[in-house]
Design an enzyme around this catalytic site. Sequence first.
Site, mmCIF file in Angstrom:
data_model
loop_
_atom_site.group_PDB
_atom_site.id
_atom_site.type_symbol
_atom_site.label_atom_id
_atom_site.label_comp_id
_atom_site.label_asym_id
_atom_site.label_seq_id
_atom_site.Cartn_x
_atom_site.Cartn_y
_atom_site.Cartn_z
ATOM 1 N N TYR A 149 0.828 -1.217 0.000
ATOM 2 C CA TYR A 149 0.000 0.000 0.000
ATOM 3 C C TYR A 149 0.863 1.268 0.000
ATOM 4 O O TYR A 149 0.606 2.186 0.785
ATOM 5 C CB TYR A 149 -0.925 0.030 1.229
ATOM 6 N N TYR A 200 -14.568 -4.413 3.288
ATOM 7 C CA TYR A 200 -13.243 -4.778 2.752
ATOM 8 C C TYR A 200 -13.023 -6.257 3.050
ATOM 9 O O TYR A 200 -13.179 -6.693 4.194
ATOM 10 C CB TYR A 200 -12.133 -3.935 3.402
ATOM 11 N N LYS A 244 -5.943 -13.830 10.436
ATOM 12 C CA LYS A 244 -5.277 -12.856 11.303
ATOM 13 C C LYS A 244 -4.924 -13.421 12.691
ATOM 14 O O LYS A 244 -3.892 -14.045 12.843
ATOM 15 C CB LYS A 244 -6.150 -11.598 11.440
HETATM 16 C C1 LIG Z 1 -12.266 -8.355 7.060
HETATM 17 C C2 LIG Z 1 -11.033 -8.736 6.300
HETATM 18 N N1 LIG Z 1 -11.103 -9.724 5.393
HETATM 19 C C3 LIG Z 1 -10.027 -10.134 4.703
HETATM 20 C C4 LIG Z 1 -8.797 -9.532 4.900
HETATM 21 C C5 LIG Z 1 -7.598 -9.990 4.111
HETATM 22 O O1 LIG Z 1 -6.725 -10.675 4.924
HETATM 23 P P1 LIG Z 1 -5.194 -10.887 4.479
HETATM 24 O O2 LIG Z 1 -4.545 -9.550 4.543
HETATM 25 O O3 LIG Z 1 -4.654 -11.861 5.473
HETATM 26 O O4 LIG Z 1 -5.224 -11.447 3.100
HETATM 27 C C6 LIG Z 1 -8.677 -8.503 5.832
HETATM 28 C C7 LIG Z 1 -7.384 -7.818 6.053
HETATM 29 O O5 LIG Z 1 -7.291 -6.786 6.655
HETATM 30 C C8 LIG Z 1 -9.826 -8.079 6.548
HETATM 31 O O6 LIG Z 1 -9.778 -7.085 7.456
#
Ligand SMILES: Cc1ncc(COP(=O)(O)O)c(C=O)c1O
Length: 425
Positions: A12, A140, A271
């Site tokens: 980013y 997101y 996460k």
């Molecule tokens: C709600 C949500 N879904 C999916 C993702 C994507 O996860 P990753 O960064 O492990 O691919 C994120 C990342 O911030 C997220 O907040």
Amino acid sequence: MTLQVDSLWLPYAQMKTVPSPYRVVRAEGVKLYLDDGTQLIDGISSWWCVIHGYNHPVLNKAVQEQLVKFAHVMLGGLVNDSAIELANTLVRITPSGLNHVFFGDSGSVGVEIALKMAIQFWRNKGFLQKSRFVALRRGYHGDTTGAMSVSDDDEGMHRLFKGVILSQYFVDAPGGDNIESSECQASLNQLDSLLQSNNSEIAALILEPVFQGAGGFRFYPPEYLFQARKLCDKYEVLLIFDEVATGFGRTGTLFAADHASVTPDIMVLSKALTGGYFGLSATIATNQIYESFLGDDPELAFMHGPTFMGNAVACAAALASIKLIETENYLSKIKVIEQILRQEIQGLEGTSLCDARVLGAIGVLEFECPSNLMGLKEFALNRGVWLRPYGKWLYTMPPYVIDENDLRQITSVMKEWVSYQNKRI
Ligand SMILES: Cc1ncc(COP(=O)(O)O)c(C=O)c1O
């Protein structure tokens, strides 16, 4: 020390102008130690995943014990005990009815798996048209193309790709204090009419329950989930909860779904799943979903299998992480964090500050525009705190093991920034 990062492409970031990143040489508890001796309290848990802090002895031990046996074996034809035990544990702790765990390696991949599973569920049942999705504005779901397609395509960070990647349906994001709020009602009405007109081509509704993260750091009433579940059932559309950010206590309950006692058809976790030690995702489905993939026809099978799915070391870390959450009563730690965040920043007022809100271990200051946060990172750094605002949002999502002094240090920096804004005008 200024770093030469030309060969390392950062996330980013406009690489032409990106400031040199800070070099971490050690991390322990909630502290990051930089090469110049600076100590920082981590206010955002390395993108919300390092919930036990860094270098945790229990997680380290679990990883080391697995490592001396082996790090990884493929999940095609082979299996490892950590993956089996983790799948059983996830079935035990997630909302009742979610019984089948498919591992992946990141949140985005976990979302891709959920989308693919939802489309194939309908295909396996003979509904070949049901291949599109409804998502919430301000949502997101990740950076891979399927996940991008269900993330807000007007205001989200992937808007550049609108018209290039798959096009999905969106309804306005819910909001307000309760289900009667105009935002919730408008969203539900839109969802109702959208599903009524288009359910023959819609496979699922996907949403981040209760807390929308990177699309706006917003909270909405849990009752919305209950109403959304009812509409999905009425119009025969699956419901997917993306709990990549909310899973494992972040909103004050173990899963955000627990606020409303709603079971989705598919839930995605990542996460904090491994306590922030390794990339791992779990896409968890109900019996109804799973059983649609069973049969004598090989075409019914789910043709998916990331190389590193069920990685033994990652699964061992996840098991140790969940054990810590359960045995050390993390939900009460999160309650204390929430109380302190409420005392310190809830309802704060100031120049250019539009809103100050708190839920669970999440504290958010929303400013008028991103320029109100220019220079914040260095401001916090000079005060011993690591914060990385996103857009117009300055937020903290600290490790759950943070003590009161360190947490108040983070909130004092956030408050000081608000006072500093007041003076700048
Ligand atoms: C709600 C949500 N879904 C999916 C993702 C994507 O996860 P990753 O960064 O492990 O691919 C994120 C990342 O911030 C997220 O907040």
